[in-house]
Design a protein around this motif. Structure first.
Motif, short mmCIF file in Angstrom:
data_model
loop_
_atom_site.label_atom_id
_atom_site.label_comp_id
_atom_site.label_asym_id
_atom_site.label_seq_id
_atom_site.Cartn_x
_atom_site.Cartn_y
_atom_site.Cartn_z
N ASN A 256 148.45 -10.08 9.30
CA ASN A 256 147.81 -9.06 8.45
C ASN A 256 148.69 -8.79 7.23
O ASN A 256 149.87 -9.17 7.23
CB ASN A 256 147.53 -7.79 9.27
N PRO A 257 148.14 -8.16 6.20
CA PRO A 257 148.91 -7.98 4.95
C PRO A 257 150.20 -7.18 5.14
O PRO A 257 151.19 -7.43 4.45
CB PRO A 257 147.94 -7.22 4.04
N PHE A 258 150.20 -6.23 6.10
CA PHE A 258 151.40 -5.41 6.29
C PHE A 258 152.57 -6.27 6.78
O PHE A 258 153.71 -6.03 6.40
CB PHE A 258 151.13 -4.28 7.29
N GLU A 259 152.28 -7.23 7.61
CA GLU A 259 153.35 -8.07 8.18
C GLU A 259 154.05 -8.91 7.13
O GLU A 259 155.19 -9.31 7.32
CB GLU A 259 152.76 -9.03 9.23
N ILE A 260 153.36 -9.22 6.04
CA ILE A 260 153.99 -10.11 5.07
C ILE A 260 154.31 -9.39 3.76
O ILE A 260 154.52 -10.02 2.72
CB ILE A 260 153.13 -11.36 4.82
N GLY A 261 154.34 -8.07 3.83
CA GLY A 261 154.78 -7.30 2.66
C GLY A 261 153.73 -7.11 1.60
O GLY A 261 154.05 -6.80 0.46
N LEU A 262 152.44 -7.28 1.97
CA LEU A 262 151.37 -7.06 0.99
C LEU A 262 150.63 -5.74 1.23
O LEU A 262 149.52 -5.53 0.76
CB LEU A 262 150.38 -8.24 0.99
N GLY A 263 151.29 -4.84 1.99
CA GLY A 263 150.67 -3.55 2.29
C GLY A 263 150.35 -2.74 1.04
O GLY A 263 149.35 -2.00 1.01
N SER A 264 151.17 -2.89 0.00
CA SER A 264 150.94 -2.10 -1.21
C SER A 264 149.66 -2.51 -1.93
O SER A 264 149.18 -1.80 -2.81
CB SER A 264 152.14 -2.21 -2.15
N TYR A 265 149.11 -3.68 -1.57
CA TYR A 265 147.85 -4.12 -2.18
C TYR A 265 146.63 -3.69 -1.36
O TYR A 265 145.51 -4.11 -1.65
CB TYR A 265 147.85 -5.63 -2.36
N GLU A 278 138.54 -1.13 9.16
CA GLU A 278 138.84 -0.42 10.41
C GLU A 278 140.04 -1.04 11.12
O GLU A 278 140.91 -0.34 11.62
CB GLU A 278 137.61 -0.42 11.33
N ALA A 279 140.07 -2.37 11.15
CA ALA A 279 141.18 -3.06 11.83
C ALA A 279 142.52 -2.73 11.17
O ALA A 279 143.51 -2.45 11.85
CB ALA A 279 140.94 -4.57 11.80
N LEU A 280 142.54 -2.73 9.84
CA LEU A 280 143.80 -2.46 9.14
C LEU A 280 144.22 -1.00 9.31
O LEU A 280 145.42 -0.71 9.40
CB LEU A 280 143.68 -2.83 7.66
N LYS A 281 143.25 -0.10 9.39
CA LYS A 281 143.61 1.31 9.67
C LYS A 281 144.27 1.43 11.04
O LYS A 281 145.27 2.13 11.21
CB LYS A 281 142.34 2.19 9.62
N ARG A 282 143.70 0.71 12.00
CA ARG A 282 144.26 0.74 13.36
C ARG A 282 145.66 0.12 13.38
O ARG A 282 146.60 0.69 13.95
CB ARG A 282 143.32 -0.02 14.31
N ILE A 283 145.81 -1.01 12.71
CA ILE A 283 147.11 -1.69 12.67
C ILE A 283 148.15 -0.80 12.01
O ILE A 283 149.28 -0.68 12.48
CB ILE A 283 146.99 -3.04 11.92
N LYS A 284 147.74 -0.13 10.94
CA LYS A 284 148.68 0.74 10.23
C LYS A 284 149.09 1.92 11.12
O LYS A 284 150.26 2.29 11.17
CB LYS A 284 148.04 1.25 8.93
N ALA A 285 148.12 2.48 11.83
CA ALA A 285 148.41 3.63 12.70
C ALA A 285 149.31 3.22 13.87
O ALA A 285 150.23 3.95 14.23
CB ALA A 285 147.09 4.22 13.23
N GLU A 286 149.03 2.07 14.45
CA GLU A 286 149.83 1.61 15.60
C GLU A 286 151.20 1.08 15.19
O GLU A 286 152.14 1.08 15.98
CB GLU A 286 149.08 0.50 16.35
N GLY A 287 151.29 0.62 13.93
CA GLY A 287 152.54 0.04 13.45
C GLY A 287 152.57 -1.45 13.73
O GLY A 287 152.08 -1.91 14.76
N ILE A 288 153.14 -2.22 12.79
CA ILE A 288 153.20 -3.67 12.97
C ILE A 288 154.30 -4.03 13.96
O ILE A 288 155.22 -3.25 14.19
CB ILE A 288 153.42 -4.39 11.63
N LYS A 289 154.18 -5.23 14.54
CA LYS A 289 155.13 -5.69 15.57
C LYS A 289 156.13 -6.70 15.01
O LYS A 289 157.14 -7.00 15.61
CB LYS A 289 154.36 -6.30 16.74
N GLN A 290 155.79 -7.28 13.87
CA GLN A 290 156.67 -8.29 13.27
C GLN A 290 156.50 -8.21 11.75
O GLN A 290 155.51 -7.67 11.25
CB GLN A 290 156.29 -9.68 13.77
#
Ligand code: THG
Length: 370
Positions: A256-265, A278-290
């Motif tokens: 996902n974008p958060f894992e590779i440093g593209l969260g700001s986009y 919805e998936a990215l909201k959930r991933i952001k709330a749960e926090g990335i694993k890598q």
């Protein structure tokens, strides 16, 4: 020496600049968006020095465009990316992660807005034409999705300005980063953008008539000759030093974008809908694993540009290298690696399992050179 040969037939397309690159001495190709793309001329390192020290011209026609037009064009483009496009201006480029319903990355293209409801999506290597067409059909959108006859030629390096001025006049150097103009050269229709897949500065000339590729290449080569322009390609040494990511290497659908440093986009709170919201909201709330991070790898110069080596810590698996190279400017082996959150702190020590054996490595920030 390998004796394996690749059979290149019609379904692997040739760039409009192909004949010109052969004449210029291209020595290696990859396949990218079903098209042959040059990968080196003199050597990876000699090309690199031409890019970082002077000015170079690159056949990047394989960065194919998906053209989206029609009353629902904006809606379709927005559905494809978490980036908020509501304020995108005509003449503007935007780097847009493209995500699926799981927030998985499908591509990381550059978007160009040519007019209201007229966009080009300038692709990394994956089949977004079919994805966009599929969304349009499934959603019943009023759009036309095609691959236009458009082929980028990049001019990259710190000495790009006099070459651009010789081609288009001084005014062209006033175009700001990630902005473009529609123009022509000897009647060859072009879009000229300040962009490109290096951090050395420069422009991309989007050729809008593939029958004139060799002519455009030769015009740029002639204008650049007094400035020492050299042919080059997207260069893995430069891009790893500079922190530019490569789709298919540093990220795939599994990321996902958060894992590779593209969260700001990613604007997850915007009004507009997009696949993966919805998936990215959930991933952001749960926090990335890598997360993708930099590594400095000890020891002798690594062979070639390699990747996908396992990483471990105290004998236990701890992620993998995604891209690695020898950095001539740092005189060290540098890499991107996908590591667990437990191994993100700068200075963390890990072990990299290269084909030549185990070597120590230290977590480093990205970019390595700025
Ligand atoms: N130019 C064009 N098409 C492309 C690329 C390109 N398609 C494939 C590939 N490159 C797409 N990937 C990238 C990755 C990074 C950038 C551009 C394309 C880039 N990023 C800037 C940076 O990281 O500083 C800024 C992005 C921003 O802030 O919006 O330039 O090179 N035509």
């Amino acid at each position: 020496m390998s004796i394996v040969q690749f059979s290149i037939v019609e379904r692997t397309r040739k760039s409009p600049f192909y004949e010109a690159t052969i004449a210029a001495g291209v020595q290696g190709f990859t396949v990218y968006n079903h098209m042959m793309m040059p990968t080196w001329y003199e050597s990876g390192e000699a090309d690199y020095y031409n890019i970082v020290n002077n000015v170079t011209m690159w056949d990047v026609a394989a960065e194919r465009q998906v053209e989206i037009t029609g009353p629902d064009a904006h809606k379709l483009v927005q559905l494809m990316t978490p980036r908020n496009l509501s304020k995108t201006k005509i003449g503007q480029c935007k780097y847009i992660p493209v995500t699926d319903q799981n927030g998985g990355l499908l591509n990381d293209p550059v978007l160009l807005k040519l007019a209201e409801n007229h966009y080009w999506v300038s692709l990394a290597d994956s089949d977004i034409l079919l994805y966009a067409q599929g969304i349009a059909l499934g959603m019943g959108l009023d759009v036309t999705v095609v691959e236009p006859d458009v082929s980028p030629l990049a001019i990259q390096g710190p000495n790009h300005a006099p070459v651009m001025a010789a081609l288009f006049g001084e005014e062209i150097n006033k175009v700001r980063f990630f902005r473009f103009v529609e123009t022509e050269l000897n009647g060859i229709p072009l879009v000229v953008a300040r962009s490109g897949w290096s951090k050395q500065g420069g422009f991309e000339l989007y050729l809008r008539d593939g029958s004139r590729g060799v002519e455009l290449w030769n015009l740029v080569a002639e204008a650049g000759a007094p400035h020492g322009i050299k042919p080059a390609t997207p260069n893995s040494i430069e891009r790893i030093e500079s922190g530019l990511l490569s789709y298919g290497n540093d990220m795939t659908r599994e990321n996902n974008p958060f894992e590779i440093g593209l969260g700001s986009y990613c604007d997850l709170d915007q009004e507009a809908d997009f696949y993966g919201k919805e998936a990215l909201k959930r991933i952001k709330a749960e926090g990335i694993k890598q997360q993708l991070t930099g590594l400095v790898i000890e020891g002798e110069r690594l062979p070639g540009n390699s990747s996908c080596w396992p990483v471990s810590d105290g004998g236990a698996p701890a992620g993998k290298v995604t891209s690695a190279t020898w950095s001539p400017r740092l005189e060290k082996n540098i890499a991107f690696a996908m590591l667990p959150m437990s191994h993100q702190e700068l200075g963390t020590k890990v072990t990299v399992h290269t084909p030549d054996g185990e070597v120590g490595a230290t977590v480093h920030s990205i970019p390595f050179v700025s």
